[in-house]
Design an enzyme around this catalytic site. Structure first.
Site, mmCIF file in Angstrom:
data_model
loop_
_atom_site.group_PDB
_atom_site.id
_atom_site.type_symbol
_atom_site.label_atom_id
_atom_site.label_comp_id
_atom_site.label_asym_id
_atom_site.label_seq_id
_atom_site.Cartn_x
_atom_site.Cartn_y
_atom_site.Cartn_z
ATOM 1 N N CYS A 200 73.953 52.377 21.405
ATOM 2 C CA CYS A 200 73.233 52.590 22.657
ATOM 3 C C CYS A 200 71.911 53.267 22.308
ATOM 4 O O CYS A 200 71.520 53.265 21.138
ATOM 5 C CB CYS A 200 74.061 53.385 23.671
ATOM 6 S SG CYS A 200 74.283 55.140 23.299
ATOM 7 N N CYS B 102 76.131 58.933 25.004
ATOM 8 C CA CYS B 102 76.870 58.525 26.210
ATOM 9 C C CYS B 102 77.677 57.255 25.937
ATOM 10 O O CYS B 102 78.862 57.318 25.622
ATOM 11 C CB CYS B 102 75.932 58.305 27.392
ATOM 12 S SG CYS B 102 75.124 59.794 28.015
#
Length: 162
Positions: free
Chosen positions: A7, A12
């Site tokens: 990501c 996250c």
């Protein structure tokens, strides 16, 4: 088989994806046969633990990601990992910029690669609330389950050794 979940910041989506994938693999006949890691296309959070909201979200699903630490995607990752599983199109573009020309096809959008229909990206929950983290978790966990099914089919074909 070696899989790297990507990501933007590696605090996250990719640590939640790594955690979901590790948990699904551990509960499958593929346990111990697939290496999983995560990284970010940026180095902003190098060495940091996942976002506390990501840790809490994963924990609600019985997965501990608190010990993971953010790291940036590196050129050498393309030599080590079989697939670079990207959360969204921006991550895919950024990964392919770093990839050697012969490795571009190993950087993929994770959801479509895993066979998830209807959406191709995991939204970034960073600016959201608990519901946004839960939504991202649901997509990542679905991708993890589909990945295990895909790899199990590959195992039976003899591609992954004992």
């Amino acid at each position: 088989m070696k899989l790297l979940v990507i990501c933007l910041g590696n605090i996250c989506r990719s640590p939640m994806g790594e955690g979901a994938l590790r948990a699904r693999l551990a509960a499958s006949p593929l346990a111990g046969r697939v290496e999983v890691d995560s990284a970010g296309t940026s180095g902003w959070h190098r060495g940091q633990a996942p976002d506390p909201r990501a840790i809490a979200c994963a924990a609600r699903h019985g997965v501990d990601i608190a010990g993971l630490r953010a790291r940036p995607l590196q050129h050498k990752d393309f030599r080590h990992f079989d697939y670079i599983l990207c959360a969204d199109a921006r991550n895919l573009d950024d990964a392919r910029v770093l990839a050697p020309p012969d490795a571009h096809d190993r950087a993929v959008l994770w959801l479509p690669w895993a066979g998830i229909a209807g959406t191709s990206e995991v939204p970034d929950p960073w600016y959201g609330d608990e519901a946004d983290f839960e939504h991202s978790w649901a997509l990542l966990d679905a991708a993890a389950q589909a990945t295990v099914r895909r790899l199990a089919d590959t195992v039976e074909s003899g591609i992954i050794g004992p």
